[in-house]
Structures are given as structure tokens and as C-alpha cells.
Design a protein around this motif. Sequence first.
Motif, short mmCIF file in Angstrom:
data_model
loop_
_atom_site.label_atom_id
_atom_site.label_comp_id
_atom_site.label_asym_id
_atom_site.label_seq_id
_atom_site.Cartn_x
_atom_site.Cartn_y
_atom_site.Cartn_z
N THR A 636 -2.72 -1.34 -13.42
CA THR A 636 -2.16 -0.15 -12.79
C THR A 636 -1.22 -0.55 -11.66
O THR A 636 -1.55 -1.45 -10.86
N HIS A 638 2.08 1.17 -8.90
CA HIS A 638 2.73 2.36 -8.36
C HIS A 638 4.19 2.03 -8.04
O HIS A 638 4.50 0.94 -7.56
N ARG A 643 2.89 6.66 -10.94
CA ARG A 643 1.85 5.68 -11.25
C ARG A 643 1.96 5.27 -12.72
O ARG A 643 2.08 6.11 -13.61
#
Length: 727
Positions: A636, A638, A643
Motif C-alpha cells: 500500500t 499513498h 491511496r
Amino acid sequence: MVSTLLTSMNHPDFAARAPSLHPIAAAAFLTCLSALSATPALASDADTPASEAAITLPAVHVTASPEGALGLSLPSTSGSRTGIATLDLPASLDHVNSDTWQERGDSRMADIIGRTVGMTPLSATSYNSLSFSTRGFTGTNSVGIAEDGVRLGVASSTTPYPANSWGYERVEVLRGPASIVYGSGTVGATANVVRKQPTRETVREVLLGAGSHGSAKLGLGMGGALSETLSYRVDAYGHYTNGEHDMSRASGGKLMSTLRWQPTAALRVELLADVSDEKPARYFGTPTLNGAIVPELLGRNFNTDDSTIRIKDKRVRARAQYQINDELSVSNELYHFKADRYWRNIEAYRYNPAAQTITRSDYIELTHDLEQAGNRLESKLKAGAHQLVVGWEVSRAKFGYASSGFDYSTTMPVNATYHGWDNTSAMIPRFTTAATTHDFYAEDAWTLSERWLLLAGIRRDLTDFNRNDLIGTGSFGKNLGGTAWRLGLTHKLNAQTSLYGQVSQGHDPVTNVLTLNLANRDYKLTTARQIEVGMKQQFGQGLGEWTAAAYRIEKKDIITRDPNNSLLSVQGGKQHSQGLELSTVLRLSPSWRLEGNYAFVDAKYDQLIEAGGADRSGNRPSNVARNTANLWTHYTTHSSIGRWQASLGARAVGSRFADNANTAVSGGYTVWDAALSWRPQPGSTYRLTVRNLGDKLYTYSAVSNARASQAYPGEGRRLDLTAEFTF
């Protein structure tokens, strides 16, 4: 405990049988070991200074779980009716929530359950039925499905509901004999699907999806308050696909609704009403040779072009719970289910490569009219160190069956046109059955001390069965009874780590109770006993969890043939299984998360004679893989535009046999999946999922007998694009 598990893994026989799965199995296992090594050594209470204890104790209360967590800190609503935390439960319980299966791009309930440790789906990917293999036991007679803790009667091995995940918040899988909680037919495991609940806060959810093979889906969900005392939840879902094989078009839809009235904090009443209508694919697999798929026949459908399947369900429930005081509560649940099902298909195929012909049999035209009503009354009492549950459930199921004759077959050239229903036998009502069951159960979670918990339970099931044969003289009545029990002990090394052991007994029917006939009228329920030990741990202040379980299950009174007369079926057969299961969720960093599980099972028939006197003792049951594993990694990040999450997963299943003779082999496989999601703002997620990245040809499940030698191939490469919105 850990040394014992390592010894099992290092056994020469174990290593020799698991070569194709080493990469994934090793990843899952090493992750578990890393978790264990991260746990500090435990000092005894006597060696711990009071000042240190005062500092340490507040930190042991884990208030949040990592994404994709195993749910160890959550109440064990599916593993015990006492409501103790999963970490304290002396049993193996898996937990998957909706966020996790959305990340993976899963929507079929069979896929979601099939990614939990040791569970292998058996039904075709194109057909919405829930049949699994786990811990060495297979099918709907040994692996149960429940919704909110309530099981629907199974007829003719058919469990098509719930087919998809929309409207549900999590799935919990209790492994091993679960008869103490769910009754008969749950020796291997039970998957309990928990639906989304009404809330006072306004919730709106939308799912839009499209993908390969002309597939499309739409999901709508909403909930909120109607007044000071009323709240609701409504979920609607529809889907369509052309399928990847001839005549494999499928479509369906459902509506789920819950209305909650809560006039006081002590009283809550709910009304639930659901309807669903499914038209699954009319595809029953492809012919095989010695268990292997014949590539040149792949994609062909040997069913008739005017075949059909239709499955309709209606469900109504009323639930009430009253908290009399801080120690005592009473609840009652009244329910009524109805299912109408119709099939007209040619379902069995055998290929003759020399003559280049296909023999088709099992011309099946039939209807199911299944209706079940029941009531469960339960009381919970907290008395000092005890959490007691006492309950009584009564249900009555009625089943009507009509069909044409099945003794019909045709042999045609491989390249012939397969159209037209050519079985001239009329479809007529065959029989009706009714089963009234009373279940009495009690459980006690006894906290012996801060570190020790004893869980004991017993359940007695009594069934009064009647069959009315409409075309012959096969009518009869029968009483069935079974006693299930469980005794488990949990020891907490600290607030995040527990060791447990249990012994339990469960029972399965030799066939679906609602379809008992003269041939199996005199049979009793089979019984199975299990011994299990395990370990569960949270670590890194909630950043990871892992579990390990080792078990042995022995089942007796399975159907076998009389050693002195192979034409006579009798009870007296035996089988056993033993194995090891590992699962973990680990957040390696704020950006990286790993999820993995691995299961090894050694399953054998100790005593089994089949038709013709063939002795299958020592053989492995069909469709049981020694090794299964799942692995997912998520990254993950950003950026200025939102995101991003990239996910890569693998599902590995070892080789299996398609018959109890262990002659037809389905090869093992590893299939890779991937997902990429973008969340530009809270409440909006766009997701691309690719299933079977390598477009691998593999066998999902197979069958080999006198009439058929065929397999359900796994799905080929498939792309799905979805948009998910909450507001």
C-alpha cells in the motif's frame, strides 16, 4: 509445542509428499516462526517485579487488529455460544471479513471459504454450490454451512445458499467436529456466514462490476435509523455472465432485509426476510482419461442445449433477545426457509479415445421442494467464573422429490451436435419425507484463573424421520439420535499467547437425512472423535497474529461391504485423518502486509470394502489433497491522487485421487491471482482483479466411477473491474 510441530514438518514422509508446494508452504511457515521469535521470553509471576507488572499489564489489551487479521481478539460467535474470545477458544477457528475478500477480488462464497486454511472447494466454479474437503472429509454430509448460526437442511447433497458475499460482513470457519454447536453433518468443519447488521448511522454502499466473458454485477446496500427505536439494513445484488464454456451462461439476484426494534438497551427484536433466484451455468465438466483433463475436449459442453437449472429460496426469521440483568439473558429465534429447485441436465460423461465417442448418462430431470421451520430458545448466565449457555432447538423439515428415470444413456461421436432432451421418461413425484429434530445443548466456559479456561459442552440430537414412497412400497419411519460433546482447556502464556488442547466427538449421517431410503433405513449416524492441540498468538502490539493446530480424527461406522458378501452394504467401515495447520497475518511495515496459511493432512481408510469386494483399506479418500496453501502479499502506498494497493496471491492444492481406488489422479496446481486498487478519496475504490494470471489449466475437482470419468476445470484467466462506493 513448537518443537512438536517442527518435528512433524521434518518427518521424512511429510517432506516426500509435499515437493510441489514447498515455496508457498515455506513462506507461510517461516512467517509463523518469525512471529514466534518476535515474542519475548516469558518470566514467571514470581520472577516479575510488581513495578514491571504494573507497567506491562495495560499494554496487553489489544483494541485493534491488523488488516486481514485472524480475529483472535473478537468474540467467538461461531466456535462457541458462550461468546468467549477466539484467543481463548480451545479450538481452531478461521475468520475472514469483507474488507479482506474485497482486497482479494473474491465475491463467490466458495472462493472465500476455500482460501481459509485446509479448505478445498469441490463444486464447479460455474455452479453455485458449497461443497468442500477439509481435514480428510468431503461433501455436505461432513462440512456444514450456516448463516448466522442457523443451518438449513441438506437434501441430495445440495447447499447452494449463500452463493455470493454481498450483504455479509464476515465468514468464520470452525474446523474439526462442530456438532456441539451446529448438529449433525459437521465432522470436517462448519463455515458460518455472518450478515451485515442494522445500524443507527446512515450507510449507503454501491458495487458496480464488469469483466471477462460478458460478466456484470450490481450490489446495493443501505441502512440506518427509521426512528428512535427502529433501524434497518437492506442489501440487493444481481449478476450475469456468459461463462467461459459452451452453455455456461449464469445469472441471478437476491434481496436481503433486516428490521430491528430496540425500545430499550435490554430488549432487541429483529425481523429478517430474504429472497434469491439463481440460474447457474449448465456445465458439468469435461471428460478425463486416468483423471487428467483431455485438452482437445476442453470448452465443449456435452449437456443438452435445452438444459436448465433454477434455484429459488425464501427465508423469514424473527429474533428476540432480552437482557434480564447483568448476569442473565434470554433469546429466541423463529425461522422458516423454503427452496424450490429444478434441474434438467445430462451430467455424466465418459470418453472413448479409440472410438472417438462420448457416452452420456445421468439424464437428470428433477425437482426439490424443501421447506424447513424451526425455533431456538437459549439462555445465557454469567455466574462467577462461569459463562453458561443452555438451549433447545426444534425444527421440522419437509422434502418433496420428483424426477424422470436416470437409467438412460447415449453414445455419440465426439464432434456430434448435442441438442435436444431425448429421454422420454416422464417426470413424476417419487417420494416425500419429513424430519422433526429436537436438539438440547449446554456449554460452560469456566475461568479457572487468569491463565486457565475450561470449556465443556454437550449436545443431544433426536430426529423422528418419515418417508412416504409415492410409487412403491418403500415407506417407513425411523428415529435417529446422536450425542456430541467437547472438552477443551486453554492456557494463556500471556494476554496475547495461548496454548490449548481439546477432545471432542461429533456425528455425520451416512447420507442426507432427508433422502434416506430403504437401502440405508437401518443405518445409524456415524461418529467421529478428535484430539487437537494448538497455539494462538498476537504480537507486535496488534500488528500480527498466527495460529497452529495439530489434530487426529477417527471416524467409524462408515458404509462398507460385508466381507462375506460384497453385495451387502453394512456399517462398520473406518477412516482417520491427522494433520497440521498454520495460518498467519503479518504487517511487515506500514506499506507491506503478508497473509498465509498451510495445511497438511494424512487421511486414510482403515477399513473399507467397495462393490465387488475391492478392499480400499489404506487408500486416501477421493478429492483429498495432502497439502494446501494460500499466500497473499499486499503493498500500500499513498500519492497526491489517493491511496494505491497492489496485491499478489497464490492458491496451491496438491494432487488428489478422483476415486477411492486411488487409480485416477488429478495433478496438483498453483494458481496466481493479482489485484490493483485505487482509492482517490474515502468512500470510493476502483479495483482491477486478474484471476489465474498464467491462464493455467488445472482440475478443480474430479469424479471417476462406472458411469463417469470427468473433471471440473478451474477458471482460466479472468479480468474484473469494480467500482465500490460508500457514503
